[in-house]
Design a protein around this motif. Structure first.
Motif, PDB file in Angstrom:
ATOM      1  N   THR A 156       1.031  -1.008   0.054  1.00  0.00           N
ATOM      2  CA  THR A 156      -0.342   0.356   0.049  1.00  0.00           C
ATOM      3  C   THR A 156       0.615   1.499   0.019  1.00  0.00           C
ATOM      4  O   THR A 156       1.123   2.466  -0.968  1.00  0.00           O
ATOM      5  CB  THR A 156      -1.034   0.304   1.396  1.00  0.00           C
ATOM      6  N   ILE A 157       1.822   1.507   0.744  1.00  0.00           N
ATOM      7  CA  ILE A 157       3.080   2.167   0.895  1.00  0.00           C
ATOM      8  C   ILE A 157       3.291   2.311  -0.621  1.00  0.00           C
ATOM      9  O   ILE A 157       3.051   3.730  -1.046  1.00  0.00           O
ATOM     10  CB  ILE A 157       3.845   2.575   2.228  1.00  0.00           C
ATOM     11  N   TYR A 158       4.164   1.815  -0.967  1.00  0.00           N
ATOM     12  CA  TYR A 158       4.765   1.700  -1.827  1.00  0.00           C
ATOM     13  C   TYR A 158       3.717   1.986  -3.383  1.00  0.00           C
ATOM     14  O   TYR A 158       4.557   2.963  -3.839  1.00  0.00           O
ATOM     15  CB  TYR A 158       4.714  -0.108  -2.535  1.00  0.00           C
ATOM     16  N   ARG A 159       1.825   1.517  -3.609  1.00  0.00           N
ATOM     17  CA  ARG A 159       1.605   2.563  -4.221  1.00  0.00           C
ATOM     18  C   ARG A 159       1.502   3.881  -4.396  1.00  0.00           C
ATOM     19  O   ARG A 159       1.445   4.735  -5.377  1.00  0.00           O
ATOM     20  CB  ARG A 159      -0.201   1.614  -4.265  1.00  0.00           C
ATOM     21  N   MET A 160       1.463   4.100  -3.346  1.00  0.00           N
ATOM     22  CA  MET A 160       0.896   6.177  -2.679  1.00  0.00           C
ATOM     23  C   MET A 160       2.346   6.733  -3.094  1.00  0.00           C
ATOM     24  O   MET A 160       2.382   7.352  -4.007  1.00  0.00           O
ATOM     25  CB  MET A 160       1.249   5.514  -2.032  1.00  0.00           C
ATOM     26  N   ALA A 161       3.765   5.127  -2.873  1.00  0.00           N
ATOM     27  CA  ALA A 161       4.865   6.422  -3.381  1.00  0.00           C
ATOM     28  C   ALA A 161       5.478   6.812  -4.925  1.00  0.00           C
ATOM     29  O   ALA A 161       5.599   7.244  -5.458  1.00  0.00           O
ATOM     30  CB  ALA A 161       6.357   5.327  -2.457  1.00  0.00           C
ATOM     31  N   PRO A 170      -0.195  12.084  -3.523  1.00  0.00           N
ATOM     32  CA  PRO A 170      -1.521  12.088  -2.842  1.00  0.00           C
ATOM     33  C   PRO A 170      -1.578  12.935  -1.968  1.00  0.00           C
ATOM     34  O   PRO A 170      -0.855  12.803  -0.815  1.00  0.00           O
ATOM     35  CB  PRO A 170      -1.156  10.433  -2.778  1.00  0.00           C
ATOM     36  N   SER A 171      -2.887  13.083  -0.717  1.00  0.00           N
ATOM     37  CA  SER A 171      -2.520  13.551   0.274  1.00  0.00           C
ATOM     38  C   SER A 171      -2.106  12.148   1.686  1.00  0.00           C
ATOM     39  O   SER A 171      -2.630  11.188   0.762  1.00  0.00           O
ATOM     40  CB  SER A 171      -3.947  14.110   0.717  1.00  0.00           C
ATOM     41  N   LEU A 172      -2.372  13.215   2.891  1.00  0.00           N
ATOM     42  CA  LEU A 172      -2.147  11.515   3.834  1.00  0.00           C
ATOM     43  C   LEU A 172      -3.955  11.199   4.163  1.00  0.00           C
ATOM     44  O   LEU A 172      -4.202   9.923   4.739  1.00  0.00           O
ATOM     45  CB  LEU A 172      -2.359  12.363   5.532  1.00  0.00           C
ATOM     46  N   ALA A 173      -4.953  11.924   4.326  1.00  0.00           N
ATOM     47  CA  ALA A 173      -6.103  11.339   4.121  1.00  0.00           C
ATOM     48  C   ALA A 173      -6.393  10.005   2.932  1.00  0.00           C
ATOM     49  O   ALA A 173      -6.718   9.056   3.555  1.00  0.00           O
ATOM     50  CB  ALA A 173      -7.116  12.550   4.209  1.00  0.00           C
ATOM     51  N   VAL A 178      -7.165   4.372   1.357  1.00  0.00           N
ATOM     52  CA  VAL A 178      -7.078   3.473   0.555  1.00  0.00           C
ATOM     53  C   VAL A 178      -6.338   2.727   1.380  1.00  0.00           C
ATOM     54  O   VAL A 178      -6.436   1.264   0.819  1.00  0.00           O
ATOM     55  CB  VAL A 178      -5.770   4.042  -0.337  1.00  0.00           C
ATOM     56  N   PHE A 179      -5.775   2.940   2.198  1.00  0.00           N
ATOM     57  CA  PHE A 179      -5.267   1.815   3.421  1.00  0.00           C
ATOM     58  C   PHE A 179      -6.364   0.935   3.823  1.00  0.00           C
ATOM     59  O   PHE A 179      -6.276  -0.477   3.902  1.00  0.00           O
ATOM     60  CB  PHE A 179      -4.321   2.048   4.269  1.00  0.00           C
ATOM     61  N   ALA A 180      -7.169   1.654   4.131  1.00  0.00           N
ATOM     62  CA  ALA A 180      -8.718   1.009   4.989  1.00  0.00           C
ATOM     63  C   ALA A 180      -9.461   0.158   4.269  1.00  0.00           C
ATOM     64  O   ALA A 180     -10.169  -0.872   4.253  1.00  0.00           O
ATOM     65  CB  ALA A 180      -9.961   2.106   5.570  1.00  0.00           C
TER      66      ALA A 180
END
Length: 536
Positions: A156-161, A170-173, A178-180
């Protein structure tokens, strides 16, 4: 295709050699793969990263989840989530920041991609080495549980990065959402596919068809979850835990066939994965050299990142396991207590197939069409860390365990006592079942029934005392009707024994590992009875 087949054959031969010499096969496979990759003129083996993530990872995770104990997993859910999710998230950003400071011209987004790629210890590596080292159950539960779920957080972090690296911020929210969504969709779909697989086990009369449908479950669960923006990893793990927990509700023939099929699949894919890891090192080194970057600087940065990755896990494990409310390693007063087990968990952080596949799946260009900065460096660091952690930590883990004495003889004795008690309960249940039979139920005369019941009692009592296979067979001169009746009586007593043992597990009095051991013996006994009757 020919090259892949040759690699598979070679990997299986190396695995056979490792097993015959009692060597950890992952270590030997990686070492041999590295040696083979250095052969001049040999074309490197290339497997599409997407193929690794969709065709190799799901069945390996599913097989590991099938062999895991849902009861033990649930009992240690807090430390598993703490290490498998929170540790991976923190590790991704810590290692990403270190890479950002050490590697010139590596943007922060690309550095976070690298952190997410190398953060999660691998479920395949941990399970393969842990099985051979026979680690205590508590350690294996935490290590295996952590390894089963940490890929979801890391990917999930990988996709955001990756999104940030290619030009979108992308924003933190958004990241939290996405993770939830990934967690909820993955768990729900995994539970649903697990239920469908269990229905197939119970109601499809053709065992081979039911088994093949079960083999498709991890692929379908993974692809469906990913298509719906969920975590394919969590979907596969959830399905595997559900199906594995419902082992007693499957038919004996299905259990035996699944045991053989999944054992073969697991062996084949594990051998391929570790051989592939070794084979990739030469090609990723060539990519870095071809990029024009100074090799000495990249090597130094990679070494420091490797040391940081190992050291951070050690610090995390010891800090979290001694903080109030987090500590979970029990039996600290016995040999192999808390600090010893924490040391083993700290050192069992080998990377594997997810790290390689995620690094290989990084896009080549940004949204503007420019080359993605640092792609070849990320792949190089990921490959070196994977190989180094397997070889360094994998080779030193066995002597560390022996040196620290992280064994639990009382656990083995407790399992033996639990197995003996389970057999006693199963024997009593079978004898009560035989005592309650009537001639009508057995479709034969009372005198014949009494002889068979008496004989069956002798068989059951002998098995309860000796815990050995002593399936009785009807004499050759006995009539076919008597033969069939005897086989039905034997199957009935076995089913009663299995039911009694399953009740003990569900009541929390018996561990899943002991249940599987006893169930396999009873299944083999039923198969022997079935084969004996059909061959007459």
């Amino acid at each position: 295709m020919v090259q892949l087949i040759l690699v598979l054959i070679g990997a299986l031969l190396v695995t056979a050699l490792a097993r015959s010499r009692e060597i950890a096969s992952p270590l030997l496979l990686v070492a041999v793969g590295m040696a083979v990759s250095l052969v001049p003129g040999l074309d490197p083996l290339r497997i599409e990263p997407e193929l690794l993530l969709t065709a190799v990872l799901p069945p390996l995770l599913y097989a590991a989840a099938l062999d895991s104990s849902f009861t033990n997993f649930r009992a240690r859910i807090r430390p598993i989530v703490h290490h498998g999710v929170l540790q991976v998230i923190v590790t991704s950003f810590v290692l990403g920041w270190i890479a950002f400071t050490l590697i010139p011209d590596l943007p922060l987004a690309s550095a976070i991609v690298l952190g997410a790629v190398i953060a999660p210890p691998d479920a395949v590596t941990a399970a393969a080495i842990g099985r051979q080292l026979k680690l205590p159950r508590g350690v294996m539960t935490v290590l295996g549980g952590e390894s089963l779920i940490n890929d979801a957080a890391a990917l999930t972090i990988y996709r955001m990065a990756i999104t940030a690296a290619v030009g979108t911020t992308p924003s933190l929210a958004h990241g939290i959402g996405v993770f939830a969504l990934a967690v909820v969709v993955g768990v729900v779909l995994g539970l649903g596919f697990g239920m469908l697989a269990q229905l197939a086990r119970q109601h499809i009369p053709d065992v081979q068809v039911a088994t093949l449908l079960g083999v498709l479950v991890p692929f379908i669960a993974y692809l469906t979850a990913e298509e719906l923006q969920g975590s394919g990893v969590l979907a596969v793990v959830t399905a595997g835990l559900y199906v594995g927990h419902n082992l007693p509700r499957a038919r004996a023939a299905g259990r035996l066939q699944e045991h053989t099929v999944w054992g073969a699949i697991n062996l084949l894919l594990e051998s391929l994965v570790f051989a592939y890891i070794g084979l990739q090192l030469k090609s990723v080194v060539g990519d870095v050299v071809g990029s024009g970057r100074p090799m000495s600087g990249i090597l130094l940065a990679t070494l420091l990142i490797l040391v940081s990755a190992i050291a951070f896990r050690v610090l995390w494990m010891f800090a979290s396991n001694y903080l109030p409310g987090v500590s979970h390693l029990i039996m600290s007063g016995r040999r192999g207590g808390r600090w010893r087990r924490t040391a083993v968990l700290s050192w069992a952080g080998m990377r594997g197939v997810v790290t390689l596949a995620a690094a290989g799946a990084i896009p080549f260009t940004t949204e503007a069409g420019a080359p993605l900065p640092g792609r070849e460096v990320i792949q190089f660091v990921a490959a070196v860390l994977t190989v180094a952690t397997i070889l360094i930590q994998g080779t030193t883990l066995p002597p560390l365990i022996r040196r620290l004495g992280v064994t639990d003889p009382e656990e083995a004795r407790s399992d033996d006592q639990a197995e003996a008690e389970a057999r006693r309960i199963a024997t009593n249940a079978a004898l009560a079942y035989l005592d309650g039979l009537t001639p009508g139920e057995a479709r034969c005369e009372r005198s014949a029934l009494n002889r068979m019941v008496s004989r069956m009692r002798d068989v059951v009592e002998h098995q309860g005392l000796a815990a050995a296979e002593q399936v009785g067979r009807t004499p050759a001169e006995r009539a076919d009707t008597a033969t069939r009746t005897f086989a039905e009586l034997r199957r009935g007593t076995i089913e009663v024994q299995r039911s009694a043992i399953a009740d003990e597990r569900d009541a929390g009095h018996l561990d899943d590992e002991v249940l599987r051991r006893v169930f396999r013996e009873l299944d083999l006994q039923e198969a022997a009875v079935e084969g004996s009757w059909r061959n007459r």
